[in-house]
Design a protein around this motif. Structure first.
Motif, PDB file in Angstrom:
ATOM      1  N   MET A   1       0.846  -1.185   0.000  1.00  0.00           N
ATOM      2  CA  MET A   1       0.000   0.000   0.000  1.00  0.00           C
ATOM      3  C   MET A   1       0.893   1.251   0.000  1.00  0.00           C
ATOM      4  N   THR A   2       0.634   2.136  -0.945  1.00  0.00           N
ATOM      5  CA  THR A   2       1.397   3.372  -1.055  1.00  0.00           C
ATOM      6  C   THR A   2       0.487   4.563  -0.811  1.00  0.00           C
ATOM      7  N   LYS A   3       0.956   5.509  -0.025  1.00  0.00           N
ATOM      8  CA  LYS A   3       0.220   6.749   0.176  1.00  0.00           C
ATOM      9  C   LYS A   3       0.750   7.768  -0.820  1.00  0.00           C
ATOM     10  N   ILE A   4      -0.166   8.302  -1.631  1.00  0.00           N
ATOM     11  CA  ILE A   4       0.213   9.266  -2.656  1.00  0.00           C
ATOM     12  C   ILE A   4      -0.535  10.568  -2.392  1.00  0.00           C
ATOM     13  N   GLY A   5       0.207  11.651  -2.263  1.00  0.00           N
ATOM     14  CA  GLY A   5      -0.386  12.951  -1.972  1.00  0.00           C
ATOM     15  C   GLY A   5      -0.580  13.769  -3.226  1.00  0.00           C
ATOM     16  N   TYR A   6      -1.647  14.562  -3.222  1.00  0.00           N
ATOM     17  CA  TYR A   6      -1.922  15.469  -4.338  1.00  0.00           C
ATOM     18  C   TYR A   6      -2.163  16.863  -3.773  1.00  0.00           C
TER      19      TYR A   6
ATOM     20  N   ILE B   1      -1.507  10.540 -11.251  1.00  0.00           N
ATOM     21  CA  ILE B   1      -1.687   9.825  -9.977  1.00  0.00           C
ATOM     22  C   ILE B   1      -2.733   8.730 -10.136  1.00  0.00           C
ATOM     23  N   ILE B   2      -3.879   9.075 -10.700  1.00  0.00           N
ATOM     24  CA  ILE B   2      -4.965   8.098 -10.840  1.00  0.00           C
ATOM     25  C   ILE B   2      -4.503   6.915 -11.696  1.00  0.00           C
ATOM     26  N   GLU B   3      -3.768   7.212 -12.750  1.00  0.00           N
ATOM     27  CA  GLU B   3      -3.260   6.152 -13.614  1.00  0.00           C
ATOM     28  C   GLU B   3      -2.262   5.253 -12.872  1.00  0.00           C
ATOM     29  N   PHE B   4      -1.517   5.839 -11.947  1.00  0.00           N
ATOM     30  CA  PHE B   4      -0.474   5.127 -11.202  1.00  0.00           C
ATOM     31  C   PHE B   4      -1.040   4.278 -10.063  1.00  0.00           C
ATOM     32  N   LEU B   5      -2.227   4.628  -9.551  1.00  0.00           N
ATOM     33  CA  LEU B   5      -2.794   3.952  -8.383  1.00  0.00           C
ATOM     34  C   LEU B   5      -2.930   2.445  -8.594  1.00  0.00           C
ATOM     35  N   ARG B   6      -2.592   1.705  -7.543  1.00  0.00           N
ATOM     36  CA  ARG B   6      -2.726   0.251  -7.553  1.00  0.00           C
ATOM     37  C   ARG B   6      -3.601  -0.168  -6.376  1.00  0.00           C
ATOM     38  N   GLU B   7      -3.988  -1.421  -6.393  1.00  0.00           N
ATOM     39  CA  GLU B   7      -4.837  -1.982  -5.343  1.00  0.00           C
ATOM     40  C   GLU B   7      -4.240  -1.700  -3.963  1.00  0.00           C
ATOM     41  N   GLY B   8      -5.053  -1.120  -3.069  1.00  0.00           N
ATOM     42  CA  GLY B   8      -4.622  -0.835  -1.704  1.00  0.00           C
ATOM     43  C   GLY B   8      -3.953   0.509  -1.515  1.00  0.00           C
ATOM     44  N   ASP B   9      -3.625   1.217  -2.614  1.00  0.00           N
ATOM     45  CA  ASP B   9      -3.013   2.545  -2.507  1.00  0.00           C
ATOM     46  C   ASP B   9      -4.024   3.548  -1.956  1.00  0.00           C
ATOM     47  N   GLU B  10      -3.498   4.681  -1.514  1.00  0.00           N
ATOM     48  CA  GLU B  10      -4.354   5.706  -0.933  1.00  0.00           C
ATOM     49  C   GLU B  10      -3.969   7.077  -1.498  1.00  0.00           C
ATOM     50  N   LEU B  11      -4.934   7.740  -2.119  1.00  0.00           N
ATOM     51  CA  LEU B  11      -4.754   9.112  -2.604  1.00  0.00           C
ATOM     52  C   LEU B  11      -5.157  10.031  -1.463  1.00  0.00           C
ATOM     53  N   ILE B  12      -4.246  10.933  -1.072  1.00  0.00           N
ATOM     54  CA  ILE B  12      -4.511  11.818   0.069  1.00  0.00           C
ATOM     55  C   ILE B  12      -4.429  13.265  -0.390  1.00  0.00           C
ATOM     56  N   VAL B  13      -5.432  14.059   0.004  1.00  0.00           N
ATOM     57  CA  VAL B  13      -5.421  15.502  -0.236  1.00  0.00           C
ATOM     58  C   VAL B  13      -5.711  16.208   1.077  1.00  0.00           C
ATOM     59  N   THR B  14      -5.229  17.445   1.211  1.00  0.00           N
ATOM     60  CA  THR B  14      -5.405  18.159   2.477  1.00  0.00           C
ATOM     61  C   THR B  14      -6.854  18.577   2.693  1.00  0.00           C
TER      62      THR B  14
END
Length: 182
Positions: free
Chosen positions: A1-6, A50-63
């Motif tokens: 699981m990767t946390k990805i910030g935008y 980011i959306i294209e990079f997302l994989r199962e279990g990843d998390e997109l985080i915004v403030t």
């Protein structure tokens, strides 16, 4: 699981450093940022990446939710696309996540509030401009791009990338000026 910030800001004058710091503090391994309006998805290449990079279990985080979008439909579509990839979306302020069913409901309501807020801001702005025009005080906003210089450089055979660098804008803005859409 990767946390990805935008992180996103609307204008060149704004700075997204605070958003980036907060996202890193939340454990985001990757933080992507862009300076573009949140009114629509158009031109938001970092978000698309980011959306294209997302994989199962990843998390997109915004403030905040308005960093993701100002239109309810756009926000819900973004959330849906993330979920199609098996990823979650988390908003830090107020803390809401799509990990649970209640998160979807809260995001929908918050998205509607953000859209309403945008409409109210535009309405107040329009009213203020009309009031200023009626009293003769409205002069319009300062031109941010020198359209004449763009056209002149293009006529001299200068390429779009070089024009954008010279004028200090994006290539897309140069294309818009040259196509007459500005």
């Amino acid at each position: 699981m990767t946390k990805i910030g935008y992180a996103r800001v609307s204008t060149i004058d704004q700075d997204f450093e605070i958003q980036q710091q907060r996202l890193r503090a939340e454990g985001c391994v990757i933080v992507r940022a862009e300076k573009v309006s949140g009114a629509s998805r158009e031109g938001r290449t970092e978000l698309a990446t980011i959306i294209e990079f997302l994989r199962e279990g990843d998390e997109l985080i915004v403030t905040r939710l308005d960093r993701l979008g100002r239109d309810t439909r756009d926000v819900l579509n973004i959330v849906h696309e993330c979920e199609q990839r098996g990823a979650f979306v988390t908003i830090l302020d107020p803390h809401v996540s799509t990990r649970g069913e209640m998160g979807h409901i809260i995001l929908t309501v918050l998205g509607m509030v953000a859209q309403m807020e945008r409409r109210f801001i535009k309405e107040r702005q329009r009213e203020g401009i009309e009031r200023a025009k009626s009293t003769g005080r409205y002069i319009g906003s300062k031109a941010r791009i020198d359209y004449q210089k763009i056209r002149q450089l293009s006529a001299q055979g200068v390429g779009v990338t070089a024009i954008a660098k010279e004028v200090g804008c994006s290539r897309m803005q140069v294309y818009r000026v040259l196509s007459g859409a500005s």
